[in-house]
Motif scaffolding. Structure first.
Motif, PDB file in Angstrom:
ATOM      1  N   UNK A 150       0.826  -1.207   0.000  1.00  0.00           N
ATOM      2  CA  UNK A 150       0.000   0.000   0.000  1.00  0.00           C
ATOM      3  C   UNK A 150       0.859   1.257   0.000  1.00  0.00           C
ATOM      4  N   UNK A 151       1.963   1.230   0.753  1.00  0.00           N
ATOM      5  CA  UNK A 151       2.857   2.389   0.759  1.00  0.00           C
ATOM      6  C   UNK A 151       3.438   2.629  -0.639  1.00  0.00           C
ATOM      7  N   UNK A 152       3.785   1.554  -1.340  1.00  0.00           N
ATOM      8  CA  UNK A 152       4.327   1.737  -2.679  1.00  0.00           C
ATOM      9  C   UNK A 152       3.265   2.276  -3.634  1.00  0.00           C
ATOM     10  N   UNK A 153       2.015   1.894  -3.442  1.00  0.00           N
ATOM     11  CA  UNK A 153       0.934   2.445  -4.257  1.00  0.00           C
ATOM     12  C   UNK A 153       0.791   3.953  -4.017  1.00  0.00           C
ATOM     13  N   UNK A 154       0.934   4.366  -2.772  1.00  0.00           N
ATOM     14  CA  UNK A 154       0.874   5.797  -2.465  1.00  0.00           C
ATOM     15  C   UNK A 154       2.047   6.521  -3.120  1.00  0.00           C
TER      16      UNK A 154
END
Length: 243
Positions: A150-154
């Motif tokens: 999820x952090x990489x998606x952000x």
């Protein structure tokens, strides 16, 4: 014919210290056109990250010519280089580089604030980018409340919000497990199919199949270029499964 966004001609990069002269890149020629997805592969220390830093205007070549979105980079003053880097290039880093005390929305919006974009436009871009990566429902969360994927998606959303000419991804799956790594690669493929231009550095041969073509670096030189079909055949021969 598609427009050339990036063109390198005989680019070299030499790092010099008191005791050592290291040739990180040697006689690199490269053209990336609008809408293309290119991967740069090779072993650790072969010059992949150095090449990406030059493409992103974070570093300068020792010699050779570099044209980015029609701009001859060597002729630009430092302030103009920074302006073009901020407007034309979106960065996706292995370590995410999110700010821990800012929310997801604030992390995506912050670079737009530095560019002086009006609040209403910042909000439109940030919300749209988060929707594109499937994180619009997490706008009020903080990075520590998110999984690595999820952090990489952000981080991808932050890059997209700037509406760059090209996305540069430096080992975007390097800090992720295999499941989240595949999910991020699927996201980049979706963005490419939507028209995004992407240049990705990876050490994992399984992920080169997502790109239109792959440049293979060894000791600072491009020693081979393969298209997607060629890469799939090599992966099959090496025993990797092809999804």
């Amino acid at each position: 014919m598609n427009e050339a966004l990036i063109h390198l001609q005989d680019v070299n990069k030499v790092f010099i210290t008191e005791e050592l002269e290291t040739h990180a890149l040697t006689s690199v020629h490269l053209t990336i056109t609008k809408g293309e997805y290119v991967s740069i592969a090779g072993p650790s220390g072969c010059g992949k990250s150095t090449l990406l830093s030059i493409l992103g205007l974070l570093d300068a070549p020792s010699s050779g010519r570099y044209t980015l979105a029609g701009h001859e980079v060597a002729s630009l003053a430092p302030a103009e280089r920074a302006r073009i880097r901020n407007r034309e290039v979106g960065f996706i880093f292995q370590a995410f580089n999110l700010i821990g005390d800012l929310t997801v929305y604030e992390n995506v919006e912050l670079p737009l604030t530095y560019r002086g974009i009006p609040p209403a436009e910042r909000k439109r871009r940030a919300v749209d980018a988060l929707e594109r990566v499937g994180m619009a429902h997490r706008t009020k969360h903080y990075p520590a409340q998110l999984s690595g994927g999820q952090q990489q998606r952000v981080a991808v959303a932050r890059a997209l919000a700037g509406e760059p000419a090209i996305l540069l991804a430096d080992e975007p799956t390097g800090n992720l497990d295999s499941k989240n790594g595949e999910a991020v690669m699927d996201l980049l493929r979706e963005l490419h199919r939507g028209g995004a231009t992407i240049c990705m550095v990876t050490h994992d041969p399984r992920f080169t199949r997502y790109a239109d073509r792959t440049l293979h670096l060894f000791d600072g030189r491009i020693v081979e270029e393969t298209r997607q079909r060629d890469a799939e055949e090599k992966l099959s021969e090496s025993g990797f499964a092809i999804a």
